[in-house]
Write an enzyme that holds these catalytic residues in place. Structure first.
Site, PDB file in Angstrom:
ATOM      1  N   GLY A  46       0.868  -1.169   0.000  1.00 25.91           N
ATOM      2  CA  GLY A  46       0.000   0.000   0.000  1.00 25.91           C
ATOM      3  C   GLY A  46       0.901   1.213   0.000  1.00 25.91           C
ATOM      4  N   GLU A  47       0.661   2.116   0.906  1.00 25.48           N
ATOM      5  CA  GLU A  47       1.516   3.297   1.032  1.00 25.48           C
ATOM      6  C   GLU A  47       2.071   3.291   2.450  1.00 25.48           C
ATOM      7  OE1 GLU A  47       2.072   5.047  -1.733  1.00 25.48           O
ATOM      8  OE2 GLU A  47       3.599   6.105  -0.583  1.00 25.48           O
ATOM      9  N   CYS A  78       6.071  -5.440   0.280  1.00 27.30           N
ATOM     10  CA  CYS A  78       6.212  -4.126  -0.352  1.00 27.30           C
ATOM     11  C   CYS A  78       6.162  -3.002   0.698  1.00 27.30           C
ATOM     12  CB  CYS A  78       5.164  -3.977  -1.452  1.00 27.30           C
ATOM     13  SG  CYS A  78       5.673  -2.772  -2.679  1.00 27.30           S
ATOM     14  N   ARG A 106      12.775   3.502  -1.006  1.00 33.16           N
ATOM     15  CA  ARG A 106      11.388   3.424  -1.501  1.00 33.16           C
ATOM     16  C   ARG A 106      11.333   3.733  -2.995  1.00 33.16           C
ATOM     17  NH1 ARG A 106       7.666   7.384   1.625  1.00 33.16           N
ATOM     18  NH2 ARG A 106       6.017   6.320   0.487  1.00 33.16           N
ATOM     19  N   ILE A 134       5.460  -3.353  -7.745  1.00 29.32           N
ATOM     20  CA  ILE A 134       4.711  -2.105  -7.970  1.00 29.32           C
ATOM     21  C   ILE A 134       5.312  -1.015  -7.085  1.00 29.32           C
ATOM     22  CG2 ILE A 134       2.425  -1.005  -7.949  1.00 29.32           C
ATOM     23  CD1 ILE A 134       1.234  -3.917  -7.938  1.00 29.32           C
ATOM     24  N   ARG A 135       6.006  -0.073  -7.693  1.00 30.10           N
ATOM     25  CA  ARG A 135       6.682   1.001  -6.924  1.00 30.10           C
ATOM     26  C   ARG A 135       7.367   0.385  -5.699  1.00 30.10           C
ATOM     27  NH1 ARG A 135       2.857   4.513  -4.879  1.00 30.10           N
ATOM     28  NH2 ARG A 135       4.471   6.032  -4.503  1.00 30.10           N
ATOM     29  N   HIS A 170       4.803  -8.504  -4.525  1.00 34.11           N
ATOM     30  CA  HIS A 170       3.459  -8.806  -3.987  1.00 34.11           C
ATOM     31  C   HIS A 170       3.107 -10.282  -4.199  1.00 34.11           C
ATOM     32  CE1 HIS A 170       1.940  -4.690  -3.212  1.00 34.11           C
ATOM     33  NE2 HIS A 170       2.839  -4.359  -4.111  1.00 34.11           N
ATOM     34  N   GLU A 172       0.839 -11.972  -2.916  1.00 34.01           N
ATOM     35  CA  GLU A 172      -0.631 -12.144  -2.901  1.00 34.01           C
ATOM     36  C   GLU A 172      -1.238 -11.908  -4.281  1.00 34.01           C
ATOM     37  OE1 GLU A 172       1.072  -9.693  -1.824  1.00 34.01           O
ATOM     38  OE2 GLU A 172       0.046  -7.807  -2.245  1.00 34.01           O
TER      39      GLU A 172
HETATM   40  N1  GLN Z   1       5.688   2.843  -2.927  1.00 35.05           N
HETATM   41  C1  GLN Z   1       5.011   2.392  -1.752  1.00 35.05           C
HETATM   42  C2  GLN Z   1       5.652   2.979  -0.498  1.00 35.05           C
HETATM   43  O1  GLN Z   1       6.687   3.559  -0.605  1.00 35.05           O
HETATM   44  C3  GLN Z   1       5.004   0.879  -1.680  1.00 35.05           C
HETATM   45  C4  GLN Z   1       4.276   0.340  -2.890  1.00 35.05           C
HETATM   46  C5  GLN Z   1       3.547  -0.945  -2.657  1.00 35.05           C
HETATM   47  O2  GLN Z   1       3.322  -1.381  -1.533  1.00 35.05           O
HETATM   48  N2  GLN Z   1       3.096  -1.527  -3.744  1.00 35.05           N
HETATM   49  O3  GLN Z   1       5.135   2.884   0.553  1.00 35.05           O
END
Ligand code: GLN
Length: 188
Positions: A46-47, A78, A106, A134-135, A170, A172
């Site tokens: 997530g973030e 992540c 990050r 993903i990021r 990820h 999942e």
């Molecule tokens: N870019 C997000 C962060 O820095 C992590 C991305 C993710 O969990 N898919 O928190």
């Protein structure tokens, strides 16, 4: 045995569904009291800044930090990896739980549009596992106690220290439960 999925922000449902498909009892954790009812916790992607903020708001931050440092099993994917790490190298700096001896950068694999999937060879798994990035955070330093479970382009992307496991990708979203199975084994 019951596994908690931290339910404050991120891809909570995908972890819940993966665990349920394995026949595991799952609880979505939003309050600190619930930590007493579970045997291990997954912190989803997530973030990380939002997840950390909401964890503090819910009174989960200090309690979990204390439990994990005493051996409570936890798996961060992540953003969850970032939350569990010792240090984030980006600016501005952000507070982490600091329970696993890794430093992370990050968004090190680029922006959302640079998200990618790659087959990973994972220790103890005899089929390739689809890694969805993903990021994603990149591990930039690792202590000697940390065990590497998968590498991508020379960088560890899935590691473990005691009962703390973290993945840059990820699992999942991979359509398989092998990585979650490794967490269940790590908990025992
Ligand atoms: N870019 C997000 C962060 O820095 C992590 C991305 C993710 O969990 N898919 O928190």
């Amino acid at each position: 045995m019951k596994i908690g999925v931290l339910g404050v922000q991120g891809d909570i449902r995908e972890h819940v569904e993966t665990l349920r498909s394995m026949g595991v009892d799952v609880e979505i954790v939003k309050k600190s009291e619930q930590l007493d009812e579970i045997d291990g916790l997954i912190i989803p992607g997530g973030e990380s800044t939002t997840i950390s903020k909401l964890m503090k708001f819910a009174g989960l931050w200090d309690v979990l930090k204390d439990m994990v440092s005493k051996g409570f099993p936890v798996f961060g994917t992540c953003a969850g990896m970032i939350v569990l790490s010792k240090r984030v190298t980006n600016n501005p700096s952000q507070e982490t739980l600091g329970v696993i001896d890794i430093d992370v950068e990050r968004n090190a694999y680029g922006r959302q549009v640079n998200s990618f999937e790659v087959d990973l060879e994972i220790k103890g798994v005899d089929v390739p596992i689809r890694g969805v990035f993903i990021r994603a955070p990149r591990i930039v330093r690792m202590g000697s106690e940390v065990e590497v479970l998968a590498v991508h382009n020379g960088t560890p992307v899935f590691v473990r220290q005691g009962k703390i496991m973290v993945a840059s990708f990820h699992p999942e979203l991979s359509g398989s439960s092998h990585v979650h199975r490794i967490f269940l084994e790590t908990m025992r």
